[in-house]
Design a protein around this motif. Sequence first.
Motif, PDB file in Angstrom:
ATOM      1  N   LEU A  71       0.803  -1.215   0.000  1.00 34.87           N
ATOM      2  CA  LEU A  71       0.000   0.000   0.000  1.00 34.87           C
ATOM      3  C   LEU A  71       0.839   1.270   0.000  1.00 34.87           C
ATOM      4  CD1 LEU A  71      -2.936  -1.126   2.252  1.00 34.87           C
ATOM      5  CD2 LEU A  71      -2.992  -0.596  -0.157  1.00 34.87           C
ATOM      6  N   SER A  72       2.065   1.194   0.508  1.00 37.35           N
ATOM      7  CA  SER A  72       2.895   2.403   0.503  1.00 37.35           C
ATOM      8  C   SER A  72       4.031   2.241  -0.490  1.00 37.35           C
ATOM      9  CB  SER A  72       3.474   2.669   1.890  1.00 37.35           C
ATOM     10  OG  SER A  72       4.569   3.560   1.773  1.00 37.35           O
ATOM     11  N   ILE A  73       4.041   3.093  -1.508  1.00 36.25           N
ATOM     12  CA  ILE A  73       5.103   2.961  -2.512  1.00 36.25           C
ATOM     13  C   ILE A  73       6.463   3.309  -1.914  1.00 36.25           C
ATOM     14  CG2 ILE A  73       3.603   3.357  -4.503  1.00 36.25           C
ATOM     15  CD1 ILE A  73       4.844   6.197  -4.673  1.00 36.25           C
ATOM     16  N   PHE A  74       6.475   4.179  -0.897  1.00 35.51           N
ATOM     17  CA  PHE A  74       7.765   4.585  -0.318  1.00 35.51           C
ATOM     18  C   PHE A  74       8.382   3.438   0.487  1.00 35.51           C
ATOM     19  CE2 PHE A  74       5.232   8.466  -0.835  1.00 35.51           C
ATOM     20  CZ  PHE A  74       6.045   9.124  -1.746  1.00 35.51           C
ATOM     21  N   CYS A  75       7.518   2.724   1.237  1.00 37.15           N
ATOM     22  CA  CYS A  75       8.009   1.582   2.009  1.00 37.15           C
ATOM     23  C   CYS A  75       8.486   0.488   1.059  1.00 37.15           C
ATOM     24  CB  CYS A  75       6.901   1.039   2.923  1.00 37.15           C
ATOM     25  SG  CYS A  75       6.358   2.225   4.173  1.00 37.15           S
ATOM     26  N   LEU A  95       3.598   2.963  12.486  1.00 35.27           N
ATOM     27  CA  LEU A  95       2.570   3.892  12.014  1.00 35.27           C
ATOM     28  C   LEU A  95       3.211   5.268  11.865  1.00 35.27           C
ATOM     29  CD1 LEU A  95      -0.333   2.987  14.462  1.00 35.27           C
ATOM     30  CD2 LEU A  95      -0.239   2.496  12.008  1.00 35.27           C
ATOM     31  N   PRO A  96       2.660   6.114  10.987  1.00 35.33           N
ATOM     32  CA  PRO A  96       3.225   7.463  10.876  1.00 35.33           C
ATOM     33  C   PRO A  96       3.261   8.174  12.233  1.00 35.33           C
ATOM     34  CG  PRO A  96       1.702   7.065   9.079  1.00 35.33           C
ATOM     35  CD  PRO A  96       1.620   5.863   9.979  1.00 35.33           C
ATOM     36  N   SER A  97       2.263   7.911  13.078  1.00 31.56           N
ATOM     37  CA  SER A  97       2.221   8.615  14.363  1.00 31.56           C
ATOM     38  C   SER A  97       3.391   8.232  15.280  1.00 31.56           C
ATOM     39  CB  SER A  97       0.895   8.340  15.074  1.00 31.56           C
ATOM     40  OG  SER A  97       0.693   6.952  15.159  1.00 31.56           O
ATOM     41  N   LYS A 101       9.648  11.525  12.059  1.00 28.06           N
ATOM     42  CA  LYS A 101       9.246  12.725  11.305  1.00 28.06           C
ATOM     43  C   LYS A 101       7.796  12.639  10.855  1.00 28.06           C
ATOM     44  CE  LYS A 101      13.769  14.327   9.853  1.00 28.06           C
ATOM     45  NZ  LYS A 101      14.617  14.818   8.759  1.00 28.06           N
ATOM     46  N   GLY A 102       7.031  11.747  11.481  1.00 26.02           N
ATOM     47  CA  GLY A 102       5.594  11.675  11.185  1.00 26.02           C
ATOM     48  C   GLY A 102       5.254  10.948   9.902  1.00 26.02           C
ATOM     49  N   LYS A 103       6.245  10.336   9.254  1.00 27.65           N
ATOM     50  CA  LYS A 103       5.961   9.600   8.014  1.00 27.65           C
ATOM     51  C   LYS A 103       6.706   8.280   8.011  1.00 27.65           C
ATOM     52  CE  LYS A 103       5.296  13.653   5.061  1.00 27.65           C
ATOM     53  NZ  LYS A 103       3.913  13.544   4.640  1.00 27.65           N
ATOM     54  N   ILE A 104       6.103   7.274   7.375  1.00 26.50           N
ATOM     55  CA  ILE A 104       6.799   6.013   7.159  1.00 26.50           C
ATOM     56  C   ILE A 104       7.154   5.922   5.674  1.00 26.50           C
ATOM     57  CG2 ILE A 104       5.912   4.686   9.102  1.00 26.50           C
ATOM     58  CD1 ILE A 104       3.723   3.618   7.198  1.00 26.50           C
ATOM     59  N   PRO A 105       8.265   5.247   5.345  1.00 23.17           N
ATOM     60  CA  PRO A 105       9.127   4.465   6.212  1.00 23.17           C
ATOM     61  C   PRO A 105      10.153   5.335   6.954  1.00 23.17           C
ATOM     62  CG  PRO A 105      10.002   4.428   3.994  1.00 23.17           C
ATOM     63  CD  PRO A 105       8.730   5.220   3.927  1.00 23.17           C
ATOM     64  N   CYS A 115      15.178   8.905   8.051  1.00 19.72           N
ATOM     65  CA  CYS A 115      13.787   9.100   7.651  1.00 19.72           C
ATOM     66  C   CYS A 115      13.763   9.491   6.176  1.00 19.72           C
ATOM     67  CB  CYS A 115      13.157  10.236   8.456  1.00 19.72           C
ATOM     68  SG  CYS A 115      13.153   9.914  10.215  1.00 19.72           S
ATOM     69  N   ASP A 116      12.696   9.110   5.493  1.00 20.90           N
ATOM     70  CA  ASP A 116      12.468   9.436   4.077  1.00 20.90           C
ATOM     71  C   ASP A 116      13.229   8.455   3.176  1.00 20.90           C
ATOM     72  OD1 ASP A 116      11.542  12.292   2.415  1.00 20.90           O
ATOM     73  OD2 ASP A 116      12.690  10.739   1.388  1.00 20.90           O
ATOM     74  N   SER A 117      12.465   7.838   2.279  1.00 25.69           N
ATOM     75  CA  SER A 117      13.035   6.801   1.421  1.00 25.69           C
ATOM     76  C   SER A 117      14.243   7.323   0.630  1.00 25.69           C
ATOM     77  CB  SER A 117      11.971   6.260   0.468  1.00 25.69           C
ATOM     78  OG  SER A 117      11.486   7.292  -0.371  1.00 25.69           O
ATOM     79  N   HIS A 118      14.189   8.567   0.224  1.00 25.66           N
ATOM     80  CA  HIS A 118      15.288   9.125  -0.582  1.00 25.66           C
ATOM     81  C   HIS A 118      16.599   9.117   0.213  1.00 25.66           C
ATOM     82  CE1 HIS A 118      17.116  11.731  -3.643  1.00 25.66           C
ATOM     83  NE2 HIS A 118      17.714  12.318  -2.619  1.00 25.66           N
ATOM     84  N   TYR A 119      16.525   9.626   1.435  1.00 22.08           N
ATOM     85  CA  TYR A 119      17.748   9.726   2.239  1.00 22.08           C
ATOM     86  C   TYR A 119      18.202   8.352   2.740  1.00 22.08           C
ATOM     87  CZ  TYR A 119      16.759  14.579   1.662  1.00 22.08           C
ATOM     88  OH  TYR A 119      16.507  15.792   1.072  1.00 22.08           O
ATOM     89  N   LEU A 178       1.896  10.995  -9.279  1.00 19.61           N
ATOM     90  CA  LEU A 178       1.094   9.764  -9.281  1.00 19.61           C
ATOM     91  C   LEU A 178       0.733   9.314  -7.864  1.00 19.61           C
ATOM     92  CD1 LEU A 178       2.900   7.909 -12.180  1.00 19.61           C
ATOM     93  CD2 LEU A 178       0.522   8.647 -12.135  1.00 19.61           C
ATOM     94  N   TYR A 179       1.635   9.480  -6.924  1.00 24.27           N
ATOM     95  CA  TYR A 179       1.354   9.063  -5.550  1.00 24.27           C
ATOM     96  C   TYR A 179       0.095   9.744  -5.019  1.00 24.27           C
ATOM     97  CZ  TYR A 179       1.779   9.013  -0.453  1.00 24.27           C
ATOM     98  OH  TYR A 179       1.526   8.883   0.888  1.00 24.27           O
ATOM     99  N   TYR A 180      -0.045  11.040  -5.316  1.00 20.83           N
ATOM    100  CA  TYR A 180      -1.196  11.780  -4.775  1.00 20.83           C
ATOM    101  C   TYR A 180      -2.502  11.385  -5.467  1.00 20.83           C
ATOM    102  CZ  TYR A 180       2.015  14.365  -1.954  1.00 20.83           C
ATOM    103  OH  TYR A 180       2.961  14.686  -1.012  1.00 20.83           O
TER     104      TYR A 180
HETATM  105  N1  GSH Z   1       9.055  11.594   1.069  1.00 18.17           N
HETATM  106  C1  GSH Z   1       8.705  10.509   1.959  1.00 18.17           C
HETATM  107  C2  GSH Z   1       7.199  10.259   1.847  1.00 18.17           C
HETATM  108  C3  GSH Z   1       6.696   9.225   2.853  1.00 18.17           C
HETATM  109  C4  GSH Z   1       5.190   9.285   2.989  1.00 18.17           C
HETATM  110  O1  GSH Z   1       4.515  10.194   2.499  1.00 18.17           O
HETATM  111  N2  GSH Z   1       4.658   8.277   3.704  1.00 18.17           N
HETATM  112  C5  GSH Z   1       3.241   8.222   3.961  1.00 18.17           C
HETATM  113  C6  GSH Z   1       2.758   6.783   3.883  1.00 18.17           C
HETATM  114  S1  GSH Z   1       2.878   6.200   2.216  1.00 18.17           S
HETATM  115  C7  GSH Z   1       2.970   8.703   5.366  1.00 18.17           C
HETATM  116  O2  GSH Z   1       3.610   8.273   6.302  1.00 18.17           O
HETATM  117  N3  GSH Z   1       2.003   9.606   5.520  1.00 18.17           N
HETATM  118  C8  GSH Z   1       1.571  10.067   6.801  1.00 18.17           C
HETATM  119  C9  GSH Z   1       1.401  11.555   6.856  1.00 18.17           C
HETATM  120  O3  GSH Z   1       1.835  12.264   5.921  1.00 18.17           O
HETATM  121  O4  GSH Z   1       0.825  12.022   7.844  1.00 18.17           O
HETATM  122  C10 GSH Z   1       9.524   9.272   1.602  1.00 18.17           C
HETATM  123  O5  GSH Z   1      10.037   9.203   0.474  1.00 18.17           O
HETATM  124  O6  GSH Z   1       9.712   8.398   2.458  1.00 18.17           O
END
Ligand code: GSH
Length: 330
Positions: A71-75, A95-97, A101-105, A115-119, A178-180
């Motif tokens: 479900l998550s392209i970044f993970c 979980l993002p929570s 940095k509030g986002k996974i992975p 944090c962040d798939s790129h880094y 596309l992600y959005y």
């Molecule tokens: N730029 C980040 C994007 C990661 C991202 O947007 N993850 C989503 C899940 S697919 C997330 O955790 N969203 C929670 C939020 O934004 O509150 C990356 O490449 O890792």
Amino acid sequence: MASFFSDPWALAAVGIAVPAVLMGKFLVTRFFTLPHSEPEPSPKRAVPGEEDEVFVLYQGKQSIAGPSGSLSIFCLKVETFLRVAKIPFSVKGALPSTAPKGKIPFAKHGSTTTCDSHYMLEYLLNTFSKEGTSREHAESTRKGDAAGMLGDLALPGTMDARQLAVAKAIEVVIEHRLYYNGMMLRWGHDDGFAKITKIFFGAVPAIIKPFILRMVRRNVWDTMRAQGVATHHVSDVDRREIEDWDTVATLFETSGTPFLGGDAPCPQDCTLFAALDSLLNTPFPSKAKDHVIAKHPALVEYADAFRARFFPDAGPVDMAVRRESKLVML
Ligand SMILES: N[C@@H](CCC(=O)N[C@@H](CS)C(=O)NCC(=O)O)C(=O)O
């Protein structure tokens, strides 16, 4: 004191004043202040001596092998990279929570958090490839890798400038457009959200479920609005998504090589595979999915071959999910 607690007017005043102050504080914090801590720079490579620790990837519980797919392209991008590069790793649910940095992975490697798939990919390349900044360690532990390779991964240094630019441009289209569109399909529209509810919130107790659902969906909606996608009608979103996939397909097909990296996958192939697998093999029908299946068989073959080679444990593609199409929305 006794008279204070027996005075109904005093009690009423306190009963109104306390919630009003708390609410005021919440509103000021939420709408009128900026987070004041300056983000730390991303770590560029492992702390010397910690390269042999197992890299732990924190991602959503829905795995490519699970019933709802990736479900998550970044993970999935990071997990794919680790598999292609043959770097030992383990996976933990998050979980993002709970993410720094509030986002996974996000990931932990020894004492380092990324944090962040790129880094994360930058960190992994620097730490494990012979061309990376941790060369001494890489040379001593990755002797089996051919020049310019990390496991089965073609290192960016082996690609010519145009090939690399095309790969990076495809990644930007996927991650920033596309992600959005996918997010809108899953979280914005009621049919998609009904499925998301089952997948993510099945275990939430019924009594609090409606509040949790509203709160989380509202949060996602704010993100989609800020990005812009939620301001458009579904027909406009669909049309642009199809255009974007056509762009990706043209860039991919005219490259004349089996991968964006040439004869072997490069880091951006991991992103392209993740986006295609997420489009084709999750139960969210869309016009773009139908379009890619009908018009871009080369992309479909690429994704299926990639999956079979690097995710043999995920099993064969579920053709019922693949065929589920033409969701009518709004
Ligand atoms: N730029 C980040 C994007 C990661 C991202 O947007 N993850 C989503 C899940 S697919 C997330 O955790 N969203 C929670 C939020 O934004 O509150 C990356 O490449 O890792």
